[in-house]
Design a protein around this motif. Sequence first.
Motif, PDB file in Angstrom:
ATOM      1  N   LYS A 119      31.949  19.290  65.391  1.00 38.04           N
ATOM      2  CA  LYS A 119      31.763  18.842  63.957  1.00 38.04           C
ATOM      3  C   LYS A 119      32.272  17.665  63.094  1.00 38.04           C
ATOM      4  N   GLU A 120      32.568  16.168  63.878  1.00 36.85           N
ATOM      5  CA  GLU A 120      32.443  15.331  63.608  1.00 36.85           C
ATOM      6  C   GLU A 120      30.534  14.797  62.819  1.00 36.85           C
ATOM      7  N   ASN A 121      30.060  15.715  62.953  1.00 38.92           N
ATOM      8  CA  ASN A 121      28.572  15.181  62.707  1.00 38.92           C
ATOM      9  C   ASN A 121      28.370  16.160  61.158  1.00 38.92           C
ATOM     10  N   GLN A 122      29.372  17.252  61.212  1.00 41.42           N
ATOM     11  CA  GLN A 122      28.908  17.550  59.345  1.00 41.42           C
ATOM     12  C   GLN A 122      30.036  17.130  58.764  1.00 41.42           C
ATOM     13  N   GLU A 123      31.015  16.522  59.141  1.00 41.24           N
ATOM     14  CA  GLU A 123      31.977  15.898  58.643  1.00 41.24           C
ATOM     15  C   GLU A 123      31.239  14.304  58.266  1.00 41.24           C
ATOM     16  N   GLU A 124      30.804  13.951  59.037  1.00 39.75           N
ATOM     17  CA  GLU A 124      29.603  12.711  58.452  1.00 39.75           C
ATOM     18  C   GLU A 124      29.065  12.721  57.410  1.00 39.75           C
ATOM     19  N   SER A 125      28.022  14.077  57.911  1.00 40.15           N
ATOM     20  CA  SER A 125      27.103  14.467  56.450  1.00 40.15           C
ATOM     21  C   SER A 125      27.549  14.968  55.003  1.00 40.15           C
ATOM     22  N   LEU A 126      28.727  15.463  55.383  1.00 41.07           N
ATOM     23  CA  LEU A 126      30.032  15.430  54.327  1.00 41.07           C
ATOM     24  C   LEU A 126      29.902  14.353  53.163  1.00 41.07           C
ATOM     25  N   GLU A 127      29.935  13.000  53.645  1.00 39.43           N
ATOM     26  CA  GLU A 127      30.492  11.734  53.487  1.00 39.43           C
ATOM     27  C   GLU A 127      29.235  11.865  52.717  1.00 39.43           C
ATOM     28  N   LYS A 128      28.314  11.231  53.831  1.00 39.55           N
ATOM     29  CA  LYS A 128      27.016  10.428  53.191  1.00 39.55           C
ATOM     30  C   LYS A 128      26.173  11.581  52.072  1.00 39.55           C
ATOM     31  N   LYS A 129      26.440  12.762  51.908  1.00 37.19           N
ATOM     32  CA  LYS A 129      26.146  13.606  50.980  1.00 37.19           C
ATOM     33  C   LYS A 129      26.890  13.442  49.842  1.00 37.19           C
ATOM     34  N   LEU A 130      28.044  13.288  49.744  1.00 33.62           N
ATOM     35  CA  LEU A 130      28.741  13.009  48.532  1.00 33.62           C
ATOM     36  C   LEU A 130      28.374  11.536  48.127  1.00 33.62           C
ATOM     37  N   TRP A 131      28.017  10.404  49.138  1.00 37.91           N
ATOM     38  CA  TRP A 131      27.905   9.467  49.544  1.00 37.91           C
ATOM     39  C   TRP A 131      26.435   8.977  48.187  1.00 37.91           C
ATOM     40  N   LYS A 132      25.112   9.932  48.385  1.00 34.79           N
ATOM     41  CA  LYS A 132      24.274  10.224  48.153  1.00 34.79           C
ATOM     42  C   LYS A 132      23.435  10.341  46.466  1.00 34.79           C
ATOM     43  N   THR A 133      24.849  11.354  46.481  1.00 37.48           N
ATOM     44  CA  THR A 133      24.858  11.683  45.002  1.00 37.48           C
ATOM     45  C   THR A 133      25.210  11.319  44.219  1.00 37.48           C
ATOM     46  N   ALA A 134      26.530   9.816  44.368  1.00 35.97           N
ATOM     47  CA  ALA A 134      27.252   9.913  43.424  1.00 35.97           C
ATOM     48  C   ALA A 134      26.640   8.178  43.357  1.00 35.97           C
ATOM     49  N   ASP A 135      25.772   7.839  44.234  1.00 39.07           N
ATOM     50  CA  ASP A 135      25.121   6.475  44.550  1.00 39.07           C
ATOM     51  C   ASP A 135      24.221   6.956  42.823  1.00 39.07           C
ATOM     52  N   LYS A 136      23.198   8.171  42.964  1.00 42.58           N
ATOM     53  CA  LYS A 136      22.375   8.833  42.887  1.00 42.58           C
ATOM     54  C   LYS A 136      23.048   8.521  40.833  1.00 42.58           C
ATOM     55  N   LEU A 137      23.586   9.248  40.726  1.00 39.04           N
ATOM     56  CA  LEU A 137      24.102   9.244  39.636  1.00 39.04           C
ATOM     57  C   LEU A 137      24.427   7.799  39.039  1.00 39.04           C
ATOM     58  N   ARG A 138      24.874   6.913  39.612  1.00 40.20           N
ATOM     59  CA  ARG A 138      25.476   5.824  39.085  1.00 40.20           C
ATOM     60  C   ARG A 138      24.499   5.146  38.720  1.00 40.20           C
ATOM     61  N   LYS A 139      23.120   4.544  38.604  1.00 43.62           N
ATOM     62  CA  LYS A 139      22.037   4.885  37.090  1.00 43.62           C
ATOM     63  C   LYS A 139      21.998   3.124  37.848  1.00 43.62           C
ATOM     64  N   ASN A 140      22.572   3.005  36.095  1.00 45.51           N
ATOM     65  CA  ASN A 140      22.514   0.972  35.777  1.00 45.51           C
ATOM     66  C   ASN A 140      23.644   0.265  35.527  1.00 45.51           C
ATOM     67  N   ILE A 141      25.014   1.281  35.976  1.00 46.88           N
ATOM     68  CA  ILE A 141      25.888   0.802  36.325  1.00 46.88           C
ATOM     69  C   ILE A 141      26.007  -0.026  38.044  1.00 46.88           C
ATOM     70  N   ASP A 142      27.088  -1.299  37.286  1.00 46.22           N
ATOM     71  CA  ASP A 142      27.483  -2.396  38.636  1.00 46.22           C
ATOM     72  C   ASP A 142      28.369  -1.150  39.294  1.00 46.22           C
ATOM     73  N   ALA A 143      28.244  -1.443  41.021  1.00 46.30           N
ATOM     74  CA  ALA A 143      28.362  -1.412  41.925  1.00 46.30           C
ATOM     75  C   ALA A 143      30.279  -1.905  41.566  1.00 46.30           C
ATOM     76  N   ALA A 144      30.756  -2.683  40.946  1.00 51.34           N
ATOM     77  CA  ALA A 144      32.089  -3.137  41.537  1.00 51.34           C
ATOM     78  C   ALA A 144      32.578  -1.781  40.147  1.00 51.34           C
ATOM     79  N   GLU A 145      32.044  -1.708  39.241  1.00 46.98           N
ATOM     80  CA  GLU A 145      32.656  -1.040  38.382  1.00 46.98           C
ATOM     81  C   GLU A 145      32.797   0.456  38.448  1.00 46.98           C
ATOM     82  N   TYR A 146      31.630   1.177  39.374  1.00 46.15           N
ATOM     83  CA  TYR A 146      31.612   2.282  38.843  1.00 46.15           C
ATOM     84  C   TYR A 146      31.971   1.920  40.221  1.00 46.15           C
ATOM     85  N   LYS A 147      33.003   1.795  41.230  1.00 44.89           N
ATOM     86  CA  LYS A 147      33.822   1.900  42.326  1.00 44.89           C
ATOM     87  C   LYS A 147      34.821   2.371  41.889  1.00 44.89           C
ATOM     88  N   HIS A 148      35.911   1.852  40.907  1.00 49.51           N
ATOM     89  CA  HIS A 148      36.793   2.580  40.273  1.00 49.51           C
ATOM     90  C   HIS A 148      37.258   3.989  40.083  1.00 49.51           C
TER      91      HIS A 148
END
Length: 513
Positions: A5-34
């Motif tokens: 179960k822990e691994n499933q939740e971890e994979s959910l977090e990583k999956k979300l991050w991977k998708t969100a980071d891919k969508l970031r494109k050229n936006i600065d991380a400091a701005e994108y986090k908000h």
Amino acid sequence: MAKQKENQEESLEKKLWKTADKLRKNIDAAEYKHVVLGLIFLKYISDAFEEHYQLLVEGKGKYAGADPEDPDEYGAENVFFVPEKARWSHIQSMAKNPGIGKLIDDAMDLIEADNATLKGILPKVFGRQNLDAQTLGGLIDTIGTITLGDSMSKSQDVLGRVYEYFLGQFALSEGQKGGQFYTPESIVKLLVEMLEPYKGRVYDPCCGSGGMFVQSEKFIQNHQGRLDDISVYGQESNQTTYRLCRMNLAIRGIDGSNIKWNTEGSFLNNAHKDLKADFIIANPPFNVSDWSGELLNDDARWQYGTPPTGNANFGWVQHFLYHLAPNGKAGFVLSNGSLSSNTGGEGDIRRKIVEADLVECIVMLPKALFFNTGIPACLWFLHRNKQKRNGEVLFIDASELGMMIDRKNRIFEDKDVKLVADTYHNWLSSTSSDAKYEDIKGFCKSASLAEIEKHKFVLTPGRYVGIEDEEDDGIPFEEKIEKLTSTLRDQMTQSQILDKEIKEQLAKMGINL
């Protein structure tokens, strides 16, 4: 099963991050986090609202006759009221609309208007020109795939895991700037496990995104305590970081009304002048030189000496001491320089604090624990009124603990946190008839103030714990030398053969050495 179960939740977090980071494109991380964290927050409060909304619509039991559109019906249940045009279902239905950014900014305004505790906290950054509608729509669709705010998700702390993971990843992405709002979780966990803030006022005068408060809440839950037994107080000088903190607390139901913001910061504009805290947990910025110390020469906080204008370290130490209740304890991070520096009177301040028997424990940390600095760091633990171990200081050298999670960054594993925290608590509770603690060469040492005076009040743990003894493998020294010499002789012979072979091959190519 729990591990799966822990691994499933971890994979959910990583999956979300991977998708969100891919969508970031050229936006600065400091701005994108908000942008990302703001949407996660919106999804959470909307999920929680919708669950309670359905109960009110059904109107059973105590909800009979309730109006599901009455904001007062939600406040009593510690649920934020979300106006119709701010609800996630409406936002997601408009995800492909070119004006989606302004719609979300307007939604944040609507939520703040109906929830006084969120006033001025939520980000309104979604309508900016550098954030295109396609990226924003993709993020909405991604975050829309998870449930964050219903009862089941709350019980599993899905939001807490996702939010914390994203904060950590943004801190990594931002490098040095990331440390301004985030202290790595394993360090916070160690501070909290050692201080054990079960009950009272918890204060962090440089609170960043609120990690110290969140970990204190987790500690209480893990030990079957009552969350309403603690109250949190904090201050932050960066407004966007302050907003992150308030959202971070809000999603966990922690009252953030005593978290204050002003641009001057805790030294120049102390927002909690009269506070006497039971626990202070903090990670102040290291070795700050432009802290306006020259404007504070006669400040009441400098009970052990005026800190040098070129370094704020002992300004922070004395700020913490000033705000401790008569039995209060403090645990905080500082650079290793604070343990030995004599610059600008720092040595005298440190000596007076040690002589006053306020230092309880010093922990040397390993390198690479922090995202934002390579400066070696340590943990200080102060106690305003020692009940045990008077006239002694525990030194722990944890510099060899932890594991590397990548080439640059290290974390403490749970076993490391437990080892250090247990050593500290065993030392405190150990008596002559029940010796739970003993000095371990190379790791821990209980030193008297007289011993510390012999070292001229330098508090570097290595001076006290010494070097760990090497285990005797039983092989005589002469035998070891003979074996090493033989190995070296063989290697040198092999080297000569290889050198000859290389020269011959190069000569065939017309290259003579």
